[in-house]
Design a protein around this motif. Structure first.
Motif, short mmCIF file in Angstrom:
data_model
loop_
_atom_site.label_atom_id
_atom_site.label_comp_id
_atom_site.label_asym_id
_atom_site.label_seq_id
_atom_site.Cartn_x
_atom_site.Cartn_y
_atom_site.Cartn_z
N ALA A 133 0.87 -1.30 -0.04
CA ALA A 133 0.00 0.15 0.03
C ALA A 133 0.80 1.45 0.07
O ALA A 133 0.47 2.19 -0.79
CB ALA A 133 -1.04 -0.03 1.21
N VAL A 134 2.06 1.37 0.73
CA VAL A 134 2.83 2.35 0.91
C VAL A 134 3.32 2.46 -0.64
O VAL A 134 3.72 3.70 -1.01
CB VAL A 134 3.99 2.30 1.87
N LEU A 135 4.01 1.54 -1.38
CA LEU A 135 4.58 1.48 -2.75
C LEU A 135 3.53 2.01 -3.58
O LEU A 135 3.79 2.89 -4.55
CB LEU A 135 5.22 0.17 -2.93
N ARG A 136 2.35 1.51 -3.54
CA ARG A 136 1.45 2.07 -4.37
C ARG A 136 0.91 3.62 -4.24
O ARG A 136 0.94 4.33 -5.22
CB ARG A 136 -0.10 1.49 -4.19
N THR A 137 1.24 4.05 -2.93
CA THR A 137 0.74 5.62 -2.78
C THR A 137 2.24 6.27 -3.22
O THR A 137 1.72 7.36 -3.76
CB THR A 137 0.80 5.53 -1.14
N LEU A 138 3.11 5.77 -3.16
CA LEU A 138 4.68 6.37 -3.58
C LEU A 138 4.58 6.36 -5.02
O LEU A 138 4.95 7.65 -5.97
CB LEU A 138 5.55 5.74 -3.34
N VAL A 139 4.01 5.47 -5.88
CA VAL A 139 3.87 5.58 -7.29
C VAL A 139 2.81 6.50 -7.42
O VAL A 139 2.86 7.24 -8.76
CB VAL A 139 3.50 4.12 -7.93
N GLN A 140 1.67 6.45 -6.80
CA GLN A 140 0.52 7.60 -7.17
C GLN A 140 1.02 8.81 -6.92
O GLN A 140 0.34 9.88 -7.48
CB GLN A 140 -0.80 7.27 -6.23
N ILE A 141 2.18 9.06 -6.15
CA ILE A 141 2.80 10.62 -6.03
C ILE A 141 3.74 10.73 -6.98
O ILE A 141 3.48 11.96 -7.41
CB ILE A 141 3.33 10.49 -4.42
N LEU A 142 4.57 9.88 -7.25
CA LEU A 142 5.58 10.14 -8.15
C LEU A 142 5.00 10.06 -9.61
O LEU A 142 5.69 10.94 -10.33
CB LEU A 142 6.77 9.00 -8.16
N LEU A 143 4.06 9.54 -10.07
CA LEU A 143 3.71 9.39 -11.46
C LEU A 143 3.11 10.79 -11.85
O LEU A 143 3.50 11.28 -13.20
CB LEU A 143 2.60 8.42 -11.62
N PRO A 144 2.16 11.55 -11.09
CA PRO A 144 1.84 13.19 -11.39
C PRO A 144 3.09 13.83 -11.74
O PRO A 144 2.77 14.97 -12.25
CB PRO A 144 0.79 13.46 -10.49
N LEU A 145 4.17 13.62 -10.82
CA LEU A 145 5.01 14.66 -11.05
C LEU A 145 5.76 14.54 -12.45
O LEU A 145 6.48 15.51 -12.76
CB LEU A 145 6.38 14.20 -10.07
N PHE A 146 5.63 13.88 -13.39
CA PHE A 146 5.88 13.81 -14.62
C PHE A 146 5.10 14.92 -15.46
O PHE A 146 5.49 15.48 -16.50
CB PHE A 146 5.67 12.55 -15.53
N PHE A 147 3.98 15.46 -14.74
CA PHE A 147 3.41 16.52 -15.26
C PHE A 147 3.88 17.94 -15.20
O PHE A 147 3.63 18.70 -16.10
CB PHE A 147 1.79 16.44 -14.91
#
Length: 158
Positions: free
Chosen positions: A80-94
């Motif tokens: 769950a923490v890793l999924r949250t980290l990906v949900q945080i890092l993925l929009p940073l590409f915007f």
């Protein structure tokens, strides 16, 4: 802020379809402009999640003051923490304009968010408050991008 990913999941398919169906049309340019604004709103939501995650980490560290940092990460990092980290890092590409304008990257982010985003459990008053927050953020970002001439709609009007 919790309504932004949910509205992102609802609006992105329609915006991408409108951009593809009405190619080289005013509707396509307008939908691409809204798509860019929605991507930035998801980026703002990622910053909000970073702040929440930092608060949770500080809260957990307050319980275990003698625990080292490596032990802390081993004890509390799970799927769950890793999924949250990906949900945080993925929009940073915007932040990068290429990804912000990309229809396919937006669809990929939407597909990833399908798994972890649920309908917010709000009562009617909270829905109106959250929608008002969303509309104010949307208006702010759209106006800022329009003034900076970063939207595709500005290239047509010039």
């Amino acid at each position: 802020m919790q309504i932004i990913p949910f509205l992102y999941l609802i609006l992105i398919p329609f915006l991408v379809i409108a951009s593809v169906v009405y190619a080289n049309n005013f509707k396509s340019v307008y939908s691409k402009s809204i798509l860019q604004v929605m991507n930035i709103l998801l980026l703002i939501h990622a910053f909000y999640q970073i702040r929440l995650l930092v608060g949770v980490i500080q809260f957990l560290r307050s319980f275990n003051t003698q625990q080292t940092v490596s032990d802390f990460w081993l004890n509390y990092v799970d799927q769950a923490v890793l999924r949250t980290l990906v949900q945080i890092l993925l929009p940073l590409f915007f932040v990068i304009p290429f990804f912000r304008k990309s229809l396919w990257f937006s669809l990929g982010v939407m597909v990833y968010f399908l798994d972890g985003t649920a309908l917010p459990n709000l009562d009617m008053l909270d829905w109106f408050i959250q929608l008002a927050h969303f509309l104010s953020w949307f208006s702010l970002v759209y106006a800022l991008f329009w003034l900076k001439k970063w939207l595709p709609i500005n290239q047509i009007q010039s």
